[in-house]
Design a protein around this motif. Sequence first.
Motif, PDB file in Angstrom:
ATOM      1  N   ALA A 365       1.368  -1.391  -0.156  1.00  0.00           N
ATOM      2  CA  ALA A 365       0.243  -0.116  -0.073  1.00  0.00           C
ATOM      3  C   ALA A 365       1.044   1.996  -0.149  1.00  0.00           C
ATOM      4  N   LEU A 366       2.456   1.740   0.763  1.00  0.00           N
ATOM      5  CA  LEU A 366       3.062   2.125   0.462  1.00  0.00           C
ATOM      6  C   LEU A 366       4.284   2.319   0.172  1.00  0.00           C
ATOM      7  N   THR A 404      27.026  20.710  -4.110  1.00  0.00           N
ATOM      8  CA  THR A 404      24.764  19.940  -3.847  1.00  0.00           C
ATOM      9  C   THR A 404      25.123  19.272  -3.156  1.00  0.00           C
ATOM     10  N   LEU A 405      25.325  19.101  -2.331  1.00  0.00           N
ATOM     11  CA  LEU A 405      24.074  18.236  -0.825  1.00  0.00           C
ATOM     12  C   LEU A 405      22.836  17.972  -0.798  1.00  0.00           C
ATOM     13  N   ALA A 406      22.208  16.376  -0.608  1.00  0.00           N
ATOM     14  CA  ALA A 406      20.933  16.875  -0.470  1.00  0.00           C
ATOM     15  C   ALA A 406      20.252  15.551  -0.227  1.00  0.00           C
ATOM     16  N   ALA A 407      19.268  15.100   0.430  1.00  0.00           N
ATOM     17  CA  ALA A 407      18.699  13.875   0.972  1.00  0.00           C
ATOM     18  C   ALA A 407      17.645  14.009   0.848  1.00  0.00           C
ATOM     19  N   PHE A 408      16.612  13.235   0.202  1.00  0.00           N
ATOM     20  CA  PHE A 408      15.051  13.260  -0.159  1.00  0.00           C
ATOM     21  C   PHE A 408      14.363  11.922  -0.133  1.00  0.00           C
ATOM     22  N   VAL A 409      13.015  12.162  -0.232  1.00  0.00           N
ATOM     23  CA  VAL A 409      12.270  10.918  -0.270  1.00  0.00           C
ATOM     24  C   VAL A 409      10.933  11.087  -0.156  1.00  0.00           C
ATOM     25  N   ASP A 410      10.360  10.275  -1.115  1.00  0.00           N
ATOM     26  CA  ASP A 410       9.103  10.383  -1.956  1.00  0.00           C
ATOM     27  C   ASP A 410       8.326   8.878  -2.030  1.00  0.00           C
ATOM     28  N   MET A 411       7.082   9.330  -0.606  1.00  0.00           N
ATOM     29  CA  MET A 411       6.114   8.595  -0.940  1.00  0.00           C
ATOM     30  C   MET A 411       4.629   8.374  -1.124  1.00  0.00           C
ATOM     31  N   THR A 412       4.102   7.246  -1.585  1.00  0.00           N
ATOM     32  CA  THR A 412       2.560   7.358  -2.396  1.00  0.00           C
ATOM     33  C   THR A 412       2.047   5.887  -1.835  1.00  0.00           C
ATOM     34  N   TYR A 413       1.147   6.475  -1.252  1.00  0.00           N
ATOM     35  CA  TYR A 413       0.042   6.049   0.046  1.00  0.00           C
ATOM     36  C   TYR A 413      -0.887   5.554  -1.065  1.00  0.00           C
ATOM     37  N   GLU A 414      -1.860   4.106  -0.717  1.00  0.00           N
ATOM     38  CA  GLU A 414      -2.815   3.888  -1.115  1.00  0.00           C
ATOM     39  C   GLU A 414      -4.083   3.712  -0.246  1.00  0.00           C
ATOM     40  N   ILE A 415      -4.514   5.080  -0.449  1.00  0.00           N
ATOM     41  CA  ILE A 415      -6.094   5.074   0.655  1.00  0.00           C
ATOM     42  C   ILE A 415      -6.956   4.345   0.331  1.00  0.00           C
ATOM     43  N   SER A 416      -7.212   3.837  -0.881  1.00  0.00           N
ATOM     44  CA  SER A 416      -7.823   3.295  -1.563  1.00  0.00           C
ATOM     45  C   SER A 416      -7.812   2.704  -2.491  1.00  0.00           C
ATOM     46  N   GLN A 418      -8.641   2.680  -5.536  1.00  0.00           N
ATOM     47  CA  GLN A 418      -8.838   4.098  -6.115  1.00  0.00           C
ATOM     48  C   GLN A 418      -8.150   5.270  -5.979  1.00  0.00           C
ATOM     49  N   LEU A 419      -8.225   5.796  -4.672  1.00  0.00           N
ATOM     50  CA  LEU A 419      -7.188   6.553  -4.270  1.00  0.00           C
ATOM     51  C   LEU A 419      -6.115   6.624  -3.661  1.00  0.00           C
ATOM     52  N   TYR A 420      -5.060   7.598  -4.151  1.00  0.00           N
ATOM     53  CA  TYR A 420      -3.555   7.367  -3.962  1.00  0.00           C
ATOM     54  C   TYR A 420      -3.339   9.186  -3.897  1.00  0.00           C
ATOM     55  N   LEU A 421      -2.065   9.142  -2.575  1.00  0.00           N
ATOM     56  CA  LEU A 421      -2.035  10.130  -2.064  1.00  0.00           C
ATOM     57  C   LEU A 421      -0.185  10.493  -2.224  1.00  0.00           C
ATOM     58  N   THR A 422       0.336  10.982  -2.706  1.00  0.00           N
ATOM     59  CA  THR A 422       1.861  10.819  -3.353  1.00  0.00           C
ATOM     60  C   THR A 422       1.836  12.446  -2.496  1.00  0.00           C
ATOM     61  N   ALA A 423       3.295  12.042  -1.464  1.00  0.00           N
ATOM     62  CA  ALA A 423       3.953  13.213  -0.720  1.00  0.00           C
ATOM     63  C   ALA A 423       5.429  13.424  -0.396  1.00  0.00           C
ATOM     64  N   GLY A 424       5.640  14.503  -0.828  1.00  0.00           N
ATOM     65  CA  GLY A 424       7.681  13.735  -1.183  1.00  0.00           C
ATOM     66  C   GLY A 424       8.023  15.473  -0.070  1.00  0.00           C
ATOM     67  N   GLY A 425       9.522  15.449  -0.534  1.00  0.00           N
ATOM     68  CA  GLY A 425      10.302  16.735  -0.285  1.00  0.00           C
ATOM     69  C   GLY A 425      12.102  16.279  -0.482  1.00  0.00           C
ATOM     70  N   ARG A 426      12.859  17.373  -0.815  1.00  0.00           N
ATOM     71  CA  ARG A 426      13.935  17.357  -0.947  1.00  0.00           C
ATOM     72  C   ARG A 426      14.550  18.699   0.063  1.00  0.00           C
ATOM     73  N   PHE A 427      16.239  17.897   1.040  1.00  0.00           N
ATOM     74  CA  PHE A 427      16.317  19.348   1.506  1.00  0.00           C
ATOM     75  C   PHE A 427      17.197  19.686   0.507  1.00  0.00           C
ATOM     76  N   SER A 428      18.374  20.447  -0.075  1.00  0.00           N
ATOM     77  CA  SER A 428      19.457  20.322  -0.638  1.00  0.00           C
ATOM     78  C   SER A 428      20.505  21.596   0.185  1.00  0.00           C
ATOM     79  N   HIS A 429      21.586  21.564   0.078  1.00  0.00           N
ATOM     80  CA  HIS A 429      22.525  22.745   0.338  1.00  0.00           C
ATOM     81  C   HIS A 429      23.507  22.880  -0.608  1.00  0.00           C
ATOM     82  N   ASP A 430      23.492  24.072  -1.310  1.00  0.00           N
ATOM     83  CA  ASP A 430      24.178  24.436  -2.501  1.00  0.00           C
ATOM     84  C   ASP A 430      25.525  25.368  -1.465  1.00  0.00           C
ATOM     85  N   SER A 431      26.428  25.933  -2.328  1.00  0.00           N
ATOM     86  CA  SER A 431      27.812  26.558  -2.077  1.00  0.00           C
ATOM     87  C   SER A 431      28.233  27.036  -3.521  1.00  0.00           C
TER      88      SER A 431
END
Length: 743
Positions: A365-366, A404-416, A418-431
Amino acid sequence: MKAFRFKLVASVISLSIAAAAAPAFAQTADEDDGVNDGEIVVTAQRRSEKSVDVPITITAINASQLETANVQNLADISKLTPALRFDNAGGWFQPTIRGVGTPVATSGGGANVGIYVDNFYSPNPLAANFQLMKVQGVEVLKGPQGTLFGHNTTGGAILVRTADPSTETGGQIKASYGRFDEFKSQAYFTTGLTDSVAFDLEGMYSRGDGWLTNVVTGIPQGYYENWSVRTGLKIDFSDSASLLLRYQHAETNDPTPALTATYRDPVFGSGAPWFAAPSDVTFDPDQIASRHKQHIRSNTDIFQATLKADLGFADFASYSQYRTEKSDMSLTLSYNGTGIFEIGLPIENKTWSQEVILTSKPGGALQWTAGVFAFGNKDTWQVLSDNAQPTRFRIGGSGTNTKTLAAFVDMTYEISPQLYLTAGGRFSHDSVTGAYFNTFALPPFDPTFKQPLGDISSDHFTPRVVLRYKPNSTSSIYASFTQGYKSAIIDAGGSCQNAPAYKCNDVAPEKINAFELGYKYSDRGVTVDLSAFYYDYKNLQVSAYLAGRANILNAANSEIYGLDGQVSFRVSDSFSLNAGAAWTHARYKQFNNAPVYTPCSVFPAGSGANCLDAAVLNNGITFLVIPTTLKNVTMQRTPEFTAAVGARYSTLVADGKLDLSGNLYYSSKFFFGPSGIQFPQDGYATLALRAAWTDPSDHLTFAVFGENVTNKRYLTQVQYSNFGIGANWSKPASYGVEVGVKF
């Protein structure tokens, strides 16, 4: 001469190796076309999924479509992808998707569209328009990809997928000859050294005379010669772990983007400076005027390692890369035959990247993807005066280290179901560190002395949220919000070198918020992909010529919205159609200090307008770039409407298969000028045609092809500086024959 012999020998060796392969070489339709049981499979979310289940607008181009449109290099995919353009500034190729692109070409700069080859980031705009190597498919992801792909993907990402080495011995040869004495060859060979170790080798070679004549010298110009070799070694340690090692070397010598006629503007006329004689100017699409020989050369070495393993709870992948790119350009800034304002640009880039990705197993489901990404690039620019060719002398340069140094995660959850929710984010440090410029006009007046500049750094969080409704197994409806950004820049090559302050512009990151509604359908040979989008785009990094240098500054905010649609239809086993179109309403909401080119002839002599009185009195053209505040004007390089239609028909002829195919591309009017209101190109259409016959054994193919068969001449780029305005024109109609052999 020695270099030519070496290239020729390398090409012959590659062809000979391929010819030595004995068993038949073939890949399944699934492998070639990214198709699984009639479904298009993509990797837009860093894992293999059916395109209908991926809530991103994707133009997925398979191998047969690339062949149909006679795609030879990456820039050619724009003929198949509505809302995508590949523009260039000299040797820098700059993709734009839905109006999001950049005209910036400077030390530490980068594109707004990320290019990935087999999951490896290719950051250098000088190496963006590479020849395509044993390509299985290309995916163009439209819209910011800041969560899954990171910085400098504000416009989207282009993913190129090539074949892995195989233990099944086989080979393939292609060679073509066409108009303008163009010869192109490609050879591929793969075999198993053991049951668990596979090896492949590929070579490409191309040359041509070009189609341009220099009216100053009377000599044809445009000769190009490119070659590359790539090899790979894949080791399967077990059914669940493998290592792929790759090395690629490529050399290009293609002056075409630097060969310009003078631009003729519909408003102020000639783009030649006042001191240019009539014999130094041409507006003909088949001519240039130059006293010097322009060139663009590059030399690239790429080392890559891909480690994959099944960890039980997830799939693991590691992508390690080191690459060096050396280039040398000789360009004109006056775009005529006076031989004044000629510059040389030797540039070296050293790049490393490391990415580690964990991907969940399918079925739960996830579903999730998580990873870390590290990247560094060190560039060194030299600026030379080429006015006295072949003698060159140094007048400056610059350099930066970007990380650049970055970490990320992206998740999709099957609510039913017919219905899916995706949420994710990426944190990046640039110099950006170690930035400098060479002091040509500043004590100690030494063009090799490095004047140090301050360091900068920034942190970014780029989220992604998607709600997807799946009414049945063949369709999806989604709504998404994504963010993206383009990294901050130290303008080492521009504003930092301007007297009297020698103060760098504060070039902040670009930021974009994107909203999209989409619908996808795929069933029984029919696929539909429709979307509507809205972008809020801020702090655009733009290039303006001030004090003779291309200064980079944040000057504009934009609003972009539109519609995007693609349809493919397998009418029968022998006939298929694909079509796509995009309407893009892209406007600078507020563009402060917009660079508007104004000829000095509009100013009266002695007006103090910073124009040369001689230029005014002679009614010649010297240009002032007038900073102007613009509101609600069209964005640069963004046609409002683009479309592509392709068709392929197969039938049996002499017991073999005859494939007839064609691709039509259309672009409406747009503007090349940096302000978005100047240097227009009217709407145009191009047509590519191909006929190929394959013998009954599927080993031998003969083909004839035509590119731009209607001979439509249009501007491919307008180049500009304080000293003149130049025009690059499209290639005339071309045609040729091709022979292919599979073993």
